[in-house]
Design an enzyme around this catalytic site. Structure first.
Site, PDB file in Angstrom:
ATOM      1  NE  ARG A   1     -29.509 -25.049  20.848  1.00  0.00           N
ATOM      2  CZ  ARG A   1     -28.300 -25.140  21.865  1.00  0.00           C
ATOM      3  NH1 ARG A   1     -27.177 -25.863  21.764  1.00  0.00           N
ATOM      4  NH2 ARG A   1     -28.490 -24.274  23.129  1.00  0.00           N
TER       5      ARG A   1
ATOM      6  CD  GLN B   1     -33.405 -24.694   4.934  1.00  0.00           C
ATOM      7  OE1 GLN B   1     -32.296 -24.492   4.897  1.00  0.00           O
ATOM      8  NE2 GLN B   1     -34.031 -23.333   4.789  1.00  0.00           N
ATOM      9  CG  ASN B   2     -36.575 -23.864  11.525  1.00  0.00           C
ATOM     10  OD1 ASN B   2     -35.455 -23.442  10.726  1.00  0.00           O
ATOM     11  ND2 ASN B   2     -37.165 -22.797  11.750  1.00  0.00           N
TER      12      ASN B   2
ATOM     13  CG  ASP C   1     -38.169 -24.661  15.879  1.00  0.00           C
ATOM     14  OD1 ASP C   1     -39.343 -24.785  15.289  1.00  0.00           O
ATOM     15  OD2 ASP C   1     -37.445 -23.667  15.568  1.00  0.00           O
TER      16      ASP C   1
ATOM     17  CG  HIS D   1     -32.398 -29.795   7.385  1.00  0.00           C
ATOM     18  ND1 HIS D   1     -31.860 -28.595   7.163  1.00  0.00           N
ATOM     19  CD2 HIS D   1     -32.093 -30.605   6.118  1.00  0.00           C
ATOM     20  CE1 HIS D   1     -31.705 -28.190   5.845  1.00  0.00           C
ATOM     21  NE2 HIS D   1     -31.493 -29.424   5.099  1.00  0.00           N
TER      22      HIS D   1
ATOM     23  N   GLY E   1     -36.898 -16.669   6.149  1.00  0.00           N
ATOM     24  CA  GLY E   1     -35.905 -16.804   7.288  1.00  0.00           C
ATOM     25  C   GLY E   1     -34.882 -17.911   6.862  1.00  0.00           C
TER      26      GLY E   1
HETATM   27  P1  NAD Z   1     -29.569 -19.554   8.710  1.00  0.00           P
HETATM   28  O1  NAD Z   1     -29.020 -19.528  10.167  1.00  0.00           O
HETATM   29  O2  NAD Z   1     -28.271 -20.126   7.685  1.00  0.00           O
HETATM   30  O3  NAD Z   1     -29.903 -18.283   8.006  1.00  0.00           O
HETATM   31  C1  NAD Z   1     -30.947 -17.622   8.891  1.00  0.00           C
HETATM   32  C2  NAD Z   1     -31.365 -16.353   8.236  1.00  0.00           C
HETATM   33  O4  NAD Z   1     -32.690 -15.892   8.644  1.00  0.00           O
HETATM   34  C3  NAD Z   1     -30.480 -15.258   8.036  1.00  0.00           C
HETATM   35  O5  NAD Z   1     -30.246 -14.987   6.513  1.00  0.00           O
HETATM   36  C4  NAD Z   1     -30.951 -14.029   8.545  1.00  0.00           C
HETATM   37  O6  NAD Z   1     -30.850 -12.826   8.059  1.00  0.00           O
HETATM   38  C5  NAD Z   1     -32.392 -14.301   8.756  1.00  0.00           C
HETATM   39  N1  NAD Z   1     -33.193 -14.018   9.839  1.00  0.00           N
HETATM   40  C6  NAD Z   1     -32.675 -13.889  11.254  1.00  0.00           C
HETATM   41  N2  NAD Z   1     -33.744 -13.104  11.966  1.00  0.00           N
HETATM   42  C7  NAD Z   1     -34.765 -13.036  11.247  1.00  0.00           C
HETATM   43  C8  NAD Z   1     -36.215 -12.730  11.436  1.00  0.00           C
HETATM   44  N3  NAD Z   1     -36.374 -12.369  12.590  1.00  0.00           N
HETATM   45  N4  NAD Z   1     -36.851 -12.651  10.419  1.00  0.00           N
HETATM   46  C9  NAD Z   1     -36.655 -13.234   9.234  1.00  0.00           C
HETATM   47  N5  NAD Z   1     -35.268 -13.608   8.809  1.00  0.00           N
HETATM   48  C10 NAD Z   1     -34.493 -13.614   9.729  1.00  0.00           C
HETATM   49  O7  NAD Z   1     -30.430 -20.666   8.524  1.00  0.00           O
HETATM   50  P2  NAD Z   1     -30.841 -21.743   7.449  1.00  0.00           P
HETATM   51  O8  NAD Z   1     -30.715 -21.191   6.094  1.00  0.00           O
HETATM   52  O9  NAD Z   1     -32.313 -22.222   7.868  1.00  0.00           O
HETATM   53  O10 NAD Z   1     -29.895 -22.799   7.566  1.00  0.00           O
HETATM   54  C11 NAD Z   1     -29.656 -23.188   8.816  1.00  0.00           C
HETATM   55  C12 NAD Z   1     -29.658 -24.669   9.061  1.00  0.00           C
HETATM   56  O11 NAD Z   1     -29.205 -24.802  10.562  1.00  0.00           O
HETATM   57  C13 NAD Z   1     -30.979 -25.303   8.959  1.00  0.00           C
HETATM   58  O12 NAD Z   1     -30.639 -26.399   8.296  1.00  0.00           O
HETATM   59  C14 NAD Z   1     -31.442 -25.798  10.299  1.00  0.00           C
HETATM   60  O13 NAD Z   1     -31.897 -27.133  10.388  1.00  0.00           O
HETATM   61  C15 NAD Z   1     -30.399 -25.645  11.295  1.00  0.00           C
HETATM   62  N6  NAD Z   1     -31.065 -24.711  12.610  1.00  0.00           N
HETATM   63  C16 NAD Z   1     -32.415 -24.718  12.938  1.00  0.00           C
HETATM   64  C17 NAD Z   1     -32.889 -24.061  13.962  1.00  0.00           C
HETATM   65  C18 NAD Z   1     -34.230 -24.064  14.463  1.00  0.00           C
HETATM   66  O14 NAD Z   1     -34.719 -25.330  14.314  1.00  0.00           O
HETATM   67  N7  NAD Z   1     -34.866 -23.111  14.885  1.00  0.00           N
HETATM   68  C19 NAD Z   1     -31.816 -23.031  14.602  1.00  0.00           C
HETATM   69  C20 NAD Z   1     -30.536 -22.889  13.984  1.00  0.00           C
HETATM   70  C21 NAD Z   1     -30.219 -23.709  13.272  1.00  0.00           C
END
Ligand code: NAD
Length: 233
Positions: free
Chosen positions: A58, A89-90, A92, A107, A177
């Site tokens: 990752r 919550q991300n 990245d 997170h 998101g």
């Molecule tokens: P989630 O994956 O549970 O939900 C993501 C949401 O984003 C979904 O409802 C989906 O419909 C929506 N989505 C998808 N593409 C989109 C777009 N282009 N524009 C707008 N919305 C869009 O994510 P969450 O609720 O953040 O919970 C997941 C957990 O996983 C978090 O705690 C996070 O730390 C972790 N996570 C982080 C990353 C990252 O840092 N990028 C990636 C994956 C998981």
């Protein structure tokens, strides 16, 4: 400049258009792995090398992607609006690379690693720190193993006092998101609502907590968020 206090909470969806898969793609798998196998303290205890390699992958992937228009629009707004708190919550660093330097990572973060002994965190993103073998810390007299600086399921999210204080005092609470599955983040909309804030959601599809919002915009964040933020200029 608007004097309204704005709190923004972002989730995996805001980074989807940058090429990082969300959490719930494929029924709750993260890059083909079950949550229990890669995102819990139990997984780390049972098979630390497997978990380590998952996060090292990752971390390498993060360096290959770029912020998208949604990250940039939020950074632009934050630069003009001194009453904006950005919580993510991300894990990245795309908000930072878009120019948003005071992001609250509830997170944890991929760019830092945490000493298992002292708990100290350090940015470790040099090429030789992205390898599949374990790394050790730079802080202890006898170097200790480091772990991903990630809040796993079952662990306490970071900065909660600061986050609740900001949400309880805000006029506008905007979520971008997030599927509304992961608590306590998913419950912050209710805190904002109780505090009398206007609550706005921007998401690809209606999440399970969509009814909790006063305003819902469905679509890709990179396409619709910049326009939605215009009202706060
Ligand atoms: P989630 O994956 O549970 O939900 C993501 C949401 O984003 C979904 O409802 C989906 O419909 C929506 N989505 C998808 N593409 C989109 C777009 N282009 N524009 C707008 N919305 C869009 O994510 P969450 O609720 O953040 O919970 C997941 C957990 O996983 C978090 O705690 C996070 O730390 C972790 N996570 C982080 C990353 C990252 O840092 N990028 C990636 C994956 C998981």
């Amino acid at each position: 400049m608007s004097k309204k206090r704005i709190v923004v909470l972002t989730g995996a969806g805001i980074s989807a258009e940058s090429g990082i898969r969300t959490f719930r793609d494929g029924d709750g798998l993260w890059e083909e792995h079950r949550i229990e196998d890669v995102a819990t303290p139990q997984a780390w205890q049972a098979d630390p090398m497997f978990v380590w390699r998952f996060y090292q992958a990752r971390r390498r992937q993060m360096l290959e992607v770029e912020p998208n228009p949604a990250h940039k629009a939020l950074a632009d707004l934050a630069a003009r609006h001194d009453e904006l708190t950005l919580i993510t919550q991300n894990v990245d660093d795309l908000h930072e690379r878009a120019g948003n330097t005071s992001t609250i990572h509830m997170h944890g973060q991929l760019k830092t690693l945490r000493c298992e002994e002292s708990g100290r965190t350090e940015i470790r993103l040099e090429e030789h720190e992205l390898i599949d073998e374990f790394l050790t810390c730079n802080c202890c007299a006898v170097a200790q193993r480091v772990r991903p600086d990630i809040v796993w399921f079952g662990e306490m999210p970071m900065y909660m006092e600061e986050i609740y204080a900001a949400v309880e005092a805000c006029d506008i609470f905007l979520v971008v998101g997030s599927s509304g599955h992961v608590y306590p983040a998913a419950g912050l909309v209710n805190v904002a609502h109780s505090a009398g804030a206007k609550t706005i959601l921007v998401n690809l599809e209606a999440p399970i907590n969509a009814d909790a919002f006063t305003e819902v915009h469905l679509g890709k964040a990179g396409e619709i968020l910049p326009g939605i933020l215009e009202q706060f200029r």
